[in-house]
Design a protein around this motif. Structure first.
Motif, PDB file in Angstrom:
ATOM      1  N   ARG A  45      60.553 -23.997  14.973  1.00 43.76           N
ATOM      2  CA  ARG A  45      60.597 -24.031  13.498  1.00 43.76           C
ATOM      3  C   ARG A  45      61.813 -24.811  13.023  1.00 43.76           C
ATOM      4  O   ARG A  45      61.733 -25.547  12.042  1.00 43.76           O
ATOM      5  CB  ARG A  45      60.619 -22.603  12.950  1.00 43.76           C
ATOM      6  CG  ARG A  45      59.252 -21.954  12.937  1.00 43.76           C
ATOM      7  CD  ARG A  45      59.284 -20.649  12.174  1.00 43.76           C
ATOM      8  NE  ARG A  45      59.941 -19.602  12.917  1.00 43.76           N
ATOM      9  CZ  ARG A  45      59.351 -18.868  13.857  1.00 43.76           C
ATOM     10  NH1 ARG A  45      58.088 -19.074  14.143  1.00 43.76           N
ATOM     11  NH2 ARG A  45      60.007 -17.927  14.494  1.00 43.76           N
ATOM     12  N   GLN A 130      52.322 -16.457  -0.442  1.00 41.40           N
ATOM     13  CA  GLN A 130      52.467 -16.676   1.004  1.00 41.40           C
ATOM     14  C   GLN A 130      53.626 -15.856   1.570  1.00 41.40           C
ATOM     15  O   GLN A 130      53.558 -15.376   2.705  1.00 41.40           O
ATOM     16  CB  GLN A 130      52.695 -18.158   1.299  1.00 41.40           C
ATOM     17  CG  GLN A 130      51.473 -19.010   1.027  1.00 41.40           C
ATOM     18  CD  GLN A 130      51.717 -20.472   1.324  1.00 41.40           C
ATOM     19  OE1 GLN A 130      52.027 -20.849   2.435  1.00 41.40           O
ATOM     20  NE2 GLN A 130      51.579 -21.312   0.324  1.00 41.40           N
ATOM     21  N   ALA A 132      54.646 -12.940   0.304  1.00 42.28           N
ATOM     22  CA  ALA A 132      54.148 -11.550   0.325  1.00 42.28           C
ATOM     23  C   ALA A 132      53.221 -11.359   1.512  1.00 42.28           C
ATOM     24  O   ALA A 132      53.223 -10.313   2.176  1.00 42.28           O
ATOM     25  CB  ALA A 132      53.430 -11.250  -0.976  1.00 42.28           C
ATOM     26  N   SER A 133      52.421 -12.386   1.789  1.00 42.51           N
ATOM     27  CA  SER A 133      51.479 -12.323   2.893  1.00 42.51           C
ATOM     28  C   SER A 133      52.222 -12.172   4.231  1.00 42.51           C
ATOM     29  O   SER A 133      51.814 -11.380   5.095  1.00 42.51           O
ATOM     30  CB  SER A 133      50.659 -13.614   2.869  1.00 42.51           C
ATOM     31  OG  SER A 133      49.724 -13.622   3.858  1.00 42.51           O
ATOM     32  N   LEU A 134      53.318 -12.912   4.381  1.00 40.53           N
ATOM     33  CA  LEU A 134      54.131 -12.775   5.602  1.00 40.53           C
ATOM     34  C   LEU A 134      54.662 -11.353   5.744  1.00 40.53           C
ATOM     35  O   LEU A 134      54.619 -10.758   6.824  1.00 40.53           O
ATOM     36  CB  LEU A 134      55.322 -13.736   5.537  1.00 40.53           C
ATOM     37  CG  LEU A 134      55.119 -15.153   6.055  1.00 40.53           C
ATOM     38  CD1 LEU A 134      56.376 -15.961   5.809  1.00 40.53           C
ATOM     39  CD2 LEU A 134      54.789 -15.148   7.536  1.00 40.53           C
ATOM     40  N   GLU A 135      55.186 -10.835   4.617  1.00 35.53           N
ATOM     41  CA  GLU A 135      55.693  -9.458   4.626  1.00 35.53           C
ATOM     42  C   GLU A 135      54.619  -8.495   5.088  1.00 35.53           C
ATOM     43  O   GLU A 135      54.878  -7.559   5.837  1.00 35.53           O
ATOM     44  CB  GLU A 135      56.137  -9.054   3.213  1.00 35.53           C
ATOM     45  CG  GLU A 135      57.558  -9.442   2.895  1.00 35.53           C
ATOM     46  CD  GLU A 135      57.964  -9.008   1.503  1.00 35.53           C
ATOM     47  OE1 GLU A 135      57.268  -8.164   0.907  1.00 35.53           O
ATOM     48  OE2 GLU A 135      58.959  -9.540   1.009  1.00 35.53           O
ATOM     49  N   PHE A 137      52.272  -9.030   7.068  1.00 33.96           N
ATOM     50  CA  PHE A 137      52.047  -9.128   8.512  1.00 33.96           C
ATOM     51  C   PHE A 137      53.243  -8.561   9.287  1.00 33.96           C
ATOM     52  O   PHE A 137      53.351  -8.754  10.503  1.00 33.96           O
ATOM     53  CB  PHE A 137      51.813 -10.585   8.928  1.00 33.96           C
ATOM     54  CG  PHE A 137      50.477 -11.113   8.514  1.00 33.96           C
ATOM     55  CD1 PHE A 137      49.318 -10.460   8.870  1.00 33.96           C
ATOM     56  CD2 PHE A 137      50.372 -12.263   7.748  1.00 33.96           C
ATOM     57  CE1 PHE A 137      48.079 -10.935   8.477  1.00 33.96           C
ATOM     58  CE2 PHE A 137      49.140 -12.742   7.353  1.00 33.96           C
ATOM     59  CZ  PHE A 137      47.985 -12.088   7.719  1.00 33.96           C
ATOM     60  N   GLY A 138      54.149  -7.919   8.575  1.00 32.54           N
ATOM     61  CA  GLY A 138      55.313  -7.318   9.233  1.00 32.54           C
ATOM     62  C   GLY A 138      56.351  -8.352   9.629  1.00 32.54           C
ATOM     63  O   GLY A 138      57.124  -8.128  10.562  1.00 32.54           O
ATOM     64  N   ILE A 139      56.338  -9.502   8.958  1.00 31.57           N
ATOM     65  CA  ILE A 139      57.291 -10.572   9.294  1.00 31.57           C
ATOM     66  C   ILE A 139      58.219 -10.789   8.103  1.00 31.57           C
ATOM     67  O   ILE A 139      57.745 -10.948   6.970  1.00 31.57           O
ATOM     68  CB  ILE A 139      56.545 -11.882   9.623  1.00 31.57           C
ATOM     69  CG1 ILE A 139      55.715 -11.671  10.884  1.00 31.57           C
ATOM     70  CG2 ILE A 139      57.511 -13.048   9.793  1.00 31.57           C
ATOM     71  CD1 ILE A 139      54.655 -12.689  11.095  1.00 31.57           C
ATOM     72  N   ARG A 144      61.763 -15.913   8.797  1.00 32.86           N
ATOM     73  CA  ARG A 144      60.764 -16.912   9.157  1.00 32.86           C
ATOM     74  C   ARG A 144      60.893 -18.186   8.323  1.00 32.86           C
ATOM     75  O   ARG A 144      60.740 -19.292   8.830  1.00 32.86           O
ATOM     76  CB  ARG A 144      59.352 -16.307   8.975  1.00 32.86           C
ATOM     77  CG  ARG A 144      58.203 -17.217   9.326  1.00 32.86           C
ATOM     78  CD  ARG A 144      58.297 -17.711  10.748  1.00 32.86           C
ATOM     79  NE  ARG A 144      58.325 -16.604  11.692  1.00 32.86           N
ATOM     80  CZ  ARG A 144      57.261 -16.182  12.369  1.00 32.86           C
ATOM     81  NH1 ARG A 144      56.119 -16.786  12.235  1.00 32.86           N
ATOM     82  NH2 ARG A 144      57.371 -15.165  13.216  1.00 32.86           N
TER      83      ARG A 144
END
Lengths: 264, 267
Positions: A45, A130, A132-135, A137-139, A144
């Protein structure tokens, strides 16, 4: 009248408190993003972000550096030839670039190109859920999304500043030596004598590092904390460029005073 | 106490911009059922989902998920809880720098140690279920809004969560996709014994698959029951919402001065 004065003081206090809260949030964001143990995938990354933040800023840095070096060569020659010292144009170009112009101009261009892009990208990621979506997924999006961009900024700008100095010196050479006929040996020789690695080059790079920290921090915080609307992202992008530019110029004076002030 | 369901909200109050979105809200969501959360626009349905998923914290009261108080658990525990939960966001929230395939593969790569072949087959199976195996190499910008949401659904269920939160899954879908989605949500729930929480405006579609409907309004639960019971309800608010009547106890107009007072006369 008394009421008006009290209201003014209260409003000023509220604004100051709000700014303090924002600074606290920005500091927390930075600490959370940077105090994490890197994984193997973090390197991938980071490399991606080095490309986006650093490599994609190269064109504007190269072109600007060439023209600024050429202008310095021309102005230096005109000014110095009045005193018969045109042979010193090389050291003038190099010192001006390495100490001041390369860190400041490259940082201003970096804030306009990469800083604003970082703010807009993260703001849009927030608006399109996006982050919130990462959050979900527990990330942690700070690890990230924010961390690789922050480190990419810190690594890229000093390298871009070094490239800026080199290309600028070459631009000065093009005008002063190739066009106006200054002796090439004097151009390089005077430069070699006058430029001190520790005092000039390292101090210039230290400035670049401070500016990189400021721009990356401001850009990422503005994106991360913006209102998730088109107007909010637009305002945050503007704030990134304005705050970064002011921070660069303000810190440049402080750093110059600390680094070179004693020599005056 | 939090004993009623897998998700429990107790005396939850939440305010935004000085306005109460919820005031002493109490409701429970039973495990293994499809619960539809419905209500007029602006009643905080999406906010409720965000409270359940821990993205927002209530100003008062408690939210329990899997018997855990969402306000008291640490970030690490919250991340662990979220791995047991899938969320379908209203916008789809696909990662714009990843292809459709990589979007669906994302949670699997992050949290499961699958071989390349297993991962590939699993992603393809999920995409097939939502009818979008053919767009696996597309980027999200190449998808319509409805397609993006179907890909997001495939991604949300990829990990096999215990609870799925759907935010407006039917919005913007054509009739065919709508019917397929309905069947998909129902079959996922029945086959995998999931708990599904569905936020929707679409009365017919949500009533057709829901086991329980919670009707929100005025910051509280207006009514909750089995869809069939709500259809025959004599409660004026329930009747008005189900039949889509503009006049009734649920105001269609946001509070404002009389129109005559606001219109400008001839100058």
């Amino acid at each position: 009248m008394l009421r008006f004065v009290v209201d003014c003081i209260a409003n000023l206090g509220a604004v100051l408190l709000h700014k303090l809260v924002q600074m606290g949030q920005a500091l927390l964001m930075l600490l959370q993003a940077t105090t994490v143990q890197p994984k193997a995938s973090s390197l991938t990354r980071l490399i991606q972000q080095l490309y986006v933040v650093g490599v994609q800023s190269l064109i504007i840095i190269l072109v600007s550096a060439l023209f600024i070096g050429m202008v310095l060569g021309l102005q230096g020659f005109t000014l110095l030839s009045a005193y018969g010292s045109e042979q010193a144009v090389g050291q003038m170009v190099a010192l001006t670039l390495v100490r001041e112009l390369a860190p400041v101009v490259a940082a201003l261009l970096f804030a306009g190109r990469a800083g604003s892009a970082l703010t807009a990208e993260i703001g849009l990621m927030k608006a399109t859920e996006q982050l919130a979506s990462l959050e979900m997924f527990g990330i942690d999006p700070l690890h990230r999304i924010v961390a690789p961009r922050f480190w990419a900024g810190i690594i890229s700008l000093p390298l871009l500043v070094a490239i800026f100095s080199l290309v600028g010196i070459y631009g000065g050479h093009l005008v002063a030596v190739e066009w106006l006929g200054v002796y090439s040996g004097s151009y390089w020789g005077n430069m070699q004598q006058a430029v001190d690695f520790n005092e000039d080059v390292l101090n210039g790079m230290l400035k670049a590092l401070v500016f990189a920290f400021l721009i990356s921090w401001i850009a990422l915080y503005q994106g991360y904390s913006c209102l998730p609307t088109s107007q909010g992202i637009s305002a945050a992008t503007t704030r990134t460029v304005v705050y970064s530019s002011l921070a660069i110029l303000g810190f440049d004076f402080i750093l110059t005073a600390l680094m070179f002030g004693g020599a005056v | 106490m939090h004993t009623d369901g897998i998700i429990n909200l107790q005396n939850v109050s939440f305010y935004r911009g000085g306005r109460a979105i919820f005031e002493d809200l109490n409701c429970a969501i039973a495990a293994g059922k499809i619960t539809a959360i419905m209500g007029p626009s602006g009643t905080g349905k999406t906010t409720l989902l965000r409270l359940i998923s821990g993205q927002l914290q209530p100003h008062k009261g408690q939210v329990f998920l899997f018997d855990q108080d969402m306000a008291k658990i640490k970030q690490k525990q919250l991340n662990q809880l979220r791995k047991r939960m899938g969320v379908l966001f209203q916008s789809g929230a696909l990662f714009t720098d990843l292809s459709v395939f990589e979007n669906v593969a994302f949670p699997l790569r992050e949290h499961m140690n699958l071989s390349a072949d297993d991962l590939y087959n699993r992603v393809l199976t999920q995409l097939e279920a939502v009818g979008l195996r053919g767009v696996k190499d597309f980027m999200p910008s190449q998808l319509s809004g409805g397609m993006a949401r179907r890909v997001a659904l495939a991604r949300a269920v990829a990990m096999g969560p215990e609870v799925i939160l759907y935010d407006e899954p039917f919005a913007g879908q054509d009739p065919i996709a709508m019917a397929v989605l309905q069947r998909l949500i129902k079959s996922l729930n029945d086959q995998l014994q999931l708990t599904s929480v569905l936020v929707s405006h679409d009365v017919a579609e949500a009533f057709a698959i829901a086991d329980h409907v919670i009707l929100l309004g005025e910051g509280r639960v207006l009514a909750q029951d089995h869809p069939d019971a709500l259809k025959t309800s004599t409660d004026p608010a329930v009747k008005q919402f189900i039949h889509g009547e503009a006049d009734g106890v649920i105001p269609f107009h946001y509070p404002a001065p009389a129109l005559q007072d606001e219109l400008r006369g001839p100058s």
